[in-house]
Design an enzyme around this catalytic site. Structure first.
Site, mmCIF file in Angstrom:
data_model
loop_
_atom_site.group_PDB
_atom_site.id
_atom_site.type_symbol
_atom_site.label_atom_id
_atom_site.label_comp_id
_atom_site.label_asym_id
_atom_site.label_seq_id
_atom_site.Cartn_x
_atom_site.Cartn_y
_atom_site.Cartn_z
ATOM 1 N N CYS A 1 31.738 0.837 11.818
ATOM 2 C CA CYS A 1 32.476 -0.140 11.015
ATOM 3 C C CYS A 1 32.419 0.219 9.541
ATOM 4 O O CYS A 1 31.340 0.313 8.954
ATOM 5 C CB CYS A 1 31.909 -1.541 11.231
ATOM 6 S SG CYS A 1 32.810 -2.800 10.302
ATOM 7 N N TRP B 1 39.064 -8.225 8.657
ATOM 8 C CA TRP B 1 40.423 -7.982 8.188
ATOM 9 C C TRP B 1 40.757 -6.515 8.419
ATOM 10 O O TRP B 1 39.879 -5.689 8.684
ATOM 11 C CB TRP B 1 40.577 -8.355 6.709
ATOM 12 C CG TRP B 1 39.541 -7.743 5.821
ATOM 13 C CD1 TRP B 1 39.507 -6.468 5.349
ATOM 14 C CD2 TRP B 1 38.364 -8.382 5.306
ATOM 15 N NE1 TRP B 1 38.383 -6.254 4.577
ATOM 16 C CE2 TRP B 1 37.674 -7.420 4.536
ATOM 17 C CE3 TRP B 1 37.842 -9.673 5.424
ATOM 18 C CZ2 TRP B 1 36.474 -7.728 3.891
ATOM 19 C CZ3 TRP B 1 36.657 -9.960 4.786
ATOM 20 C CH2 TRP B 1 35.991 -8.998 4.023
#
Length: 447
Positions: free
Chosen positions: A136, A308
């Site tokens: 991530c 997002w």
């Protein structure tokens, strides 16, 4: 660069995890990080002296079977590691000490085969699991993750209500907030709480008789399951699929997110008016729905979380990948590009312009989104901070370097090391895999 014991790493005291620090150099700046956090790696990620799986994009993820439960011994071992970390890093008034807490946990596990986390323990575990997520690029926001505790629910209706509340929180009129909703953990002798969709929002994929797909090819199987459960669709390229959830009774429940919360962004280009006429759009908020949250030996099989988008996730992967919407040739034709030969670099030109359209459109609609250059710069700062604060930062280079202009970002020249820490988010077997096999067998049966 030295190669010692089959591992191409410049190291101190050798290269294998646990035998010393691993030096990670940025080939552009010459700055070096010394990773010692790898000593806490908890599981083998698949690589050995003769084989490296770092270049296998979907590798290193081997999901455990849906019906496999941990033994009390494994749960207690992982609980001890978690609570040591928790008590070292969390200061709260009125909580028992480590030894007393472990006595409680040990007693519960010996009696019932499991135990319960307090809310503060679960919140810390969910946040650190994001901090530990080597794939991530946006995890520097881990301390801000809002944790919604729905471990008390018992029905699919209650799950649906919780998910709607999650979407309302996360969407926030386009100013997206990060959050996770945690449903009851895996328990001995009981089926799991599960979400069947990969994300809160997915576009349907309809397989045509000629083998082509209308919509998103990634979701053909899930679309068939939704239809099998009674969903009626419009059959367009951008039909939002309903959510499917299941509680321990095993029966899947299908429900649709209210339209007021199904925020989608119509895509247009700041220079090409024809781009809007292509009818392209994408949903505002990505929310991973089918991963497992692993904290202190406990497994939360339904723990959806949202963030997002970075622009290449939409503009490069979702819209331009050959096995997804694959709009590259259509856009090239409208741009008047020479597509007769790859050497004209028409594909590269298209990909840049599609990303320009995505960034422009999300900004116009007031929806949170970050470009890959800004995301990469932020990650470099996060990586430096993590090495300073805890001696390392597990990072999966293959996933972190963006799929467009990768070598123009600082991540490209940064050597990284990937390893697994807990708490963590883990892949799971698809809960609907048996149903897909049944549908495939039905299609092969003569009518």
């Amino acid at each position: 660069m030295d190669v010692r014991n089959g591992c191409p790493m410049r190291t101190v005291e050798g290269c294998r995890f646990g035998n010393g620090a691993i030096l990670l150099q940025n080939d552009e700046t010459g700055i070096e990080f010394r990773d010692t956090l790898n000593k806490k790696a908890v599981t083998n990620i698949g690589c050995d002296h003769k084989e490296c799986y770092a270049s296998v994009v979907s590798g290193q993820s081997n999901p455990r079977p849906n019906d496999e439960h941990r033994s009390p011994e494994v749960i207690l071992e992982q609980a001890r590691d978690f609570f040591k970390d928790f008590y070292e890093n969390v200061q709260l008034d009125g909580i028992v000490d480590y030894e007393s807490r472990m006595q409680q946990v040990n007693s519960a596990v010996q009696t019932s085969g499991t135990y319960q986390l307090t809310y503060e323990e679960m919140k810390y575990g969910a946040r650190v699991a994001w901090r530990n997520s080597a794939r991530c690029i946006a995890r520097m926001f881990w301390p801000k993750l809002e944790v919604f505790d729905y471990r008390h629910v018992t029905t699919t209706e209650e799950m649906a209500d919780a998910l709607i509340r999650h979407v309302e929180f996360g969407l926030n009129n386009g100013n997206i907030r990060v959050g996770i909703t945690v449903f009851p953990q895996r328990m001995p002798g009981r089926n799991n709480f599960r979400m069947w969709n990969s994300q809160f929002f997915n576009y349907a994929g309809y397989e045509m008789p000629d083998g082509t797909v209308v919509g998103d090819p990634q979701n053909v199987s899930l679309t068939k399951i939704c239809q099998k459960l009674g969903w009626k669709s419009k059959g367009t390229r951008f039909d939002l699929l309903p959510l499917i959830v299941s509680a321990p009774d095993g029966r899947p429940k299908l429900f649709e997110i209210p339209k007021r919360l199904c925020k989608e962004v119509p895509l247009e280009h700041p220079k090409y008016n024809w781009f809007a006429e292509m009818g392209l759009k994408w949903f505002a908020m990505p929310a991973v729905a089918d991963m497992r949250l692993d904290i202190g030996g406990l497994e939360f099989t339904a723990a959806p979380f949202n963030g997002w988008y970075t622009s290449p996730e939409i503009g490069t992967r979702n819209l331009c990948d050959l096995h997804r919407y694959n709009i590259t040739k259509d856009v090239a034709d409208k741009m008047g590009l020479d597509t007769s030969n790859d050497s004209t670099l028409w594909k590269d030109q298209v990909m840049v312009q599609v990303n320009v359209a995505v960034l422009h459109s999300y900004q116009k609609e007031g929806v949170s989104l970050v470009d890959h250059h800004s995301a990469a710069e932020a990650y470099m700062k996060f990586m430096a901070s993590e090495h300073q604060q805890r001696g390392g930062c597990p990072s999966d280079w293959v996933w972190l370097v963006p799929p467009i202009s990768g070598s123009l970002t600082p991540l490209y020249n940064q050597n990284m090391i990937n390893y697994k820490l807990k708490p963590s988010y883990e892949y799971q077997e698809k809960v609907w895999k048996d149903m897909v096999e049944d549908l495939q067998n039905e299609s092969k049966t003569p009518k």
